[in-house]
Each structure stands twice: as structure tokens, then as C-alpha cells.
Design a protein around this motif. Structure first.
Motif, short mmCIF file in Angstrom:
data_model
loop_
_atom_site.label_atom_id
_atom_site.label_comp_id
_atom_site.label_asym_id
_atom_site.label_seq_id
_atom_site.Cartn_x
_atom_site.Cartn_y
_atom_site.Cartn_z
N ARG A 174 14.88 14.65 24.04
CA ARG A 174 13.66 14.41 23.26
C ARG A 174 12.44 14.31 24.16
N MET A 175 12.58 13.61 25.27
CA MET A 175 11.44 13.40 26.15
C MET A 175 11.00 14.71 26.79
N VAL A 176 11.94 15.49 27.30
CA VAL A 176 11.59 16.76 27.95
C VAL A 176 10.99 17.73 26.94
N SER A 177 11.57 17.80 25.74
CA SER A 177 11.02 18.69 24.72
C SER A 177 9.59 18.30 24.37
N GLY A 178 9.36 17.01 24.15
CA GLY A 178 8.01 16.56 23.83
C GLY A 178 7.04 16.79 24.97
N PRO A 213 13.24 15.46 14.75
CA PRO A 213 11.92 16.10 14.59
C PRO A 213 10.76 15.11 14.57
N MET A 214 10.96 13.96 13.90
CA MET A 214 9.91 12.94 13.89
C MET A 214 9.68 12.38 15.28
N GLN A 215 10.75 12.13 16.02
CA GLN A 215 10.62 11.56 17.35
C GLN A 215 9.90 12.52 18.31
N VAL A 216 10.30 13.80 18.28
CA VAL A 216 9.65 14.78 19.16
C VAL A 216 8.19 14.98 18.76
N ALA A 217 7.91 15.05 17.45
CA ALA A 217 6.53 15.24 16.99
C ALA A 217 5.64 14.08 17.40
N SER A 218 6.13 12.86 17.31
CA SER A 218 5.32 11.71 17.72
C SER A 218 5.06 11.73 19.22
N ILE A 219 6.03 12.17 20.00
CA ILE A 219 5.84 12.28 21.45
C ILE A 219 4.80 13.33 21.77
N VAL A 220 4.90 14.50 21.13
CA VAL A 220 3.98 15.60 21.41
C VAL A 220 2.55 15.22 21.04
N PHE A 221 2.36 14.68 19.85
CA PHE A 221 1.01 14.39 19.38
C PHE A 221 0.33 13.32 20.24
N ALA A 243 3.84 19.29 24.76
CA ALA A 243 2.52 18.68 24.96
C ALA A 243 1.80 19.32 26.15
N ALA A 244 2.54 19.61 27.22
CA ALA A 244 1.91 20.21 28.41
C ALA A 244 1.39 21.61 28.10
N VAL A 245 2.20 22.43 27.43
CA VAL A 245 1.77 23.81 27.13
C VAL A 245 0.57 23.79 26.18
N ALA A 246 0.68 23.02 25.10
CA ALA A 246 -0.43 22.97 24.15
C ALA A 246 -1.68 22.37 24.78
N GLY A 247 -1.53 21.33 25.58
CA GLY A 247 -2.69 20.69 26.19
C GLY A 247 -3.39 21.59 27.19
N ILE A 248 -2.63 22.31 28.01
CA ILE A 248 -3.25 23.19 29.00
C ILE A 248 -3.96 24.36 28.33
N GLY A 283 -3.55 14.76 34.25
CA GLY A 283 -3.21 14.59 32.85
C GLY A 283 -1.71 14.64 32.61
N LEU A 284 -0.99 15.49 33.35
CA LEU A 284 0.45 15.58 33.17
C LEU A 284 1.15 14.28 33.57
N ARG A 285 0.66 13.62 34.60
CA ARG A 285 1.28 12.37 35.00
C ARG A 285 1.06 11.29 33.94
N LEU A 286 -0.13 11.23 33.37
CA LEU A 286 -0.37 10.28 32.28
C LEU A 286 0.50 10.62 31.06
N SER A 287 0.60 11.91 30.78
CA SER A 287 1.40 12.35 29.64
C SER A 287 2.87 12.01 29.84
N LEU A 288 3.37 12.14 31.06
CA LEU A 288 4.77 11.83 31.33
C LEU A 288 5.07 10.36 31.05
N SER A 289 4.16 9.47 31.45
CA SER A 289 4.35 8.05 31.16
C SER A 289 4.35 7.78 29.66
N LEU A 290 3.44 8.43 28.94
CA LEU A 290 3.40 8.26 27.49
C LEU A 290 4.68 8.79 26.83
#
Length: 266
Positions: A73-77, A130-138, A81-86, A189-196
Motif C-alpha cells: 500500500r505504501m509503495v503504491s501510494g 482502494p480507500m487506503q491507497v487513495a488516501s495515501i496518494v491524495f 503520488a510521486a508521478v502525479a506530483g512531478i 518533496g519526495l522525502r516529505l511525501s515518503l514520511s506522509l
């Protein structure tokens, strides 16, 4: 050179060992069931998750049901998030007008506490992966998006004039100039995103409806008053966070360079 490289590493490990030793002494002196010593926690974690056979990388069935779903779940999110954010960040940052229009929305979205959005995703996706991954991505996309946009905006105007004179195409400008210029901010940004992602992964697994993962293990162990498993899960989360951050730092140093990476870390 070897001494300059090895000395900081030895000092970091020495500080860690001293901290663990102090924890061990304090826990044994107090002899409280709520505050077990780290050696007992390590033995329990090994027996619970890492005492399997070599063919399964020493992972037990409990580890397969606990660690691998959470990592998935974490890697997928994080990847989404990284692809969409960049992509979105570079697109927004390269247009001053678009950036001016979108910046208030971006600042508002990044200020919303991530756990507060989980009930919204429960309503939209119901309980489950799906809910867990979506919350991580957003929640994790905003640091990458904002930092990518800032990095793209900070591209040297003189270099932009040079590539215009050289008549490079838009993909060539993006690949050879904008992305390398924005990489330091992107990795910040990726390092902050990884912590989140790590925080949201655990939080989403604490919700009703979860049946596996580290967060579920924490909740289940707490209800059973299995404090050794609670402590083992906490130590496991810390170790996973450190390993993932170390891997991301290694990639950053490879792509950006040790000098820039060290400056941002400082």
C-alpha cells in the motif's frame, strides 16, 4: 579520505548503541511490563516475523500478512503520488499564469491535515485497499507537486534563453534543462511525501475493516494487551522509515550529487 568517511558513520552507530544501551538499563531497572527492554523486543520481533526459512527470506507467515501488505500500500501510494506530483508540478511551474491561478488551491490543499481526509475516502471508496491507497496518494501528492512547481519556476532564465537560441524542442528542454534544475526541490518533496505515506499507511490500517498490515497488528495487539507486539511494531515502523529514507537519499545523491543533497539535509 577513508577516515573522513568512516568516522561519521562510526559516530552515528555509536550514538545509536548508547541510546539503546540506556534504554536497556532503564527498562531493566524499572522492570515494568509497559516498558520492556529492547533486547526482549528484538527477540520477540525476530520470533514473530523473521524466524522463517531461508527460501522465504526468513519471513514468517505472520510477516507476510503484516509487513508485505503495508509495504504494498505504501509503495503504491508513494509511486502514484510521486508521478502525479512531478508531472503536474512541472506543468504548473512552467507557466507563471497557471501558477498564479493554482497556487492558492495548492496551499489550501497542502494545509489540510491528512488524517482528516480519511473519512471522506471511506465514504467514496468504502473500507479496503482502494480507500487506503487513495488516501495515501491524495495526502502525499502535495509536497511533491508544490516542490516540483517551485523547482521548475527556479530554472535559470539565462539557460532558458540559451536553449531557445539552440532551438531545442519542448521535450528536449524538459529533459535536459528543466528536470535537472528542479531535481533538488523534487527530492525535497519526495522525502516529505515518503514520511506522509508511512503515517497515512499506518493510520488507514487502524480503521475498522482492515484485516492485515502493521496498523492492524498494532490495534489487534493493543486489544489483546500484547505489549511486546505493540513495541515490536513501533520499532519495525521506525526501521522501515529509516531504510526507505536511506534508499531515497542514495538515489538522490546518485542523481543530484552529494553536495546539493548534504546542503538540503542540513
Amino acid at each position: 579520505m577513508v577516515r573522513r568517511t568512516a568516522l561519521p558513520l562510526v559516530l552515528r552507530w555509536a550514538v545509536l548503541l548508547v541510546a539503546v544501551a540506556c534504554w536497556e538499563v532503564a527498562a531493566r531497572a524499572r522492570d515494568s511490563v509497559y516498558f520492556p527492554p529492547p533486547l526482549r523486543i528484538a527477540r520477540h520481533a525476530h520470533a514473530l516475523w523473521f524466524s522463517g526459512n531461508a527460501g522465504h527470506l526468513f519471513l514468517t507467515p505472520a510477516a507476510v500478512d503484516t509487513i508485505l501488505p503495508s509495504l504494498g500500500r505504501m509503495v503504491s501510494g508513494f509511486v502514484l503520488a510521486a508521478v502525479a506530483g512531478i508531472v503536474l508540478g512541472i506543468a504548473v511551474g512552467r507557466s507563471p499564469r497557471v501558477y498564479a491561478l493554482c497556487n492558492p488551491v495548492l496551499q489550501f490543499a497542502r494545509a489540510v491535515p491528512p488524517p482528516a481526509l480519511v473519512p471522506v475516502f471511506v465514504v467514496v471508496f468504502d473500507f479496503g485497499t482502494p480507500m487506503q491507497v487513495a488516501s495515501i496518494v491524495f495526502s502525499a501528492v502535495w509536497p511533491v507537486l508544490v516542490n516540483s512547481a517551485e523547482g521548475a519556476r527556479a530554472t535559470d532564465p539565462l539557460r532558458l534563453q540559451v536553449v531557445a537560441v539552440l532551438r531545442l524542442t519542448a521535450p528536449e528542454r524538459l529533459w535536459f534543462l528543466i528536470l535537472p534544475s528542479a531535481l533538488p526541490r523534487i527530492f525535497a518533496g519526495l522525502r516529505l511525501s515518503l514520511s506522509l505515506c508511512l503515517i497515512l499507511m499506518v493510520f488507514s490500517e487502524l480503521l475498522p475493516g482492515s484485516d492485515n498490515g502493521i496498523g492492524f497488528t498494532l490495534t489487534d495487539a493493543q486489544t489483546r494487551s500484547d505489549l511486546l507486539t505493540v513495541w515490536a511494531a513501533l520499532v519495525l515502523l521506525g526501521a522501515l522509515g529509516h531504510l526507505l529514507n536511506t534508499g531515497l537519499l542514495a538515489i538522490e545523491k546518485r542523481l543530484v550529487g552529494p553536495t546539493a543533497s548534504a546542503g538540503r539535509t542540513a
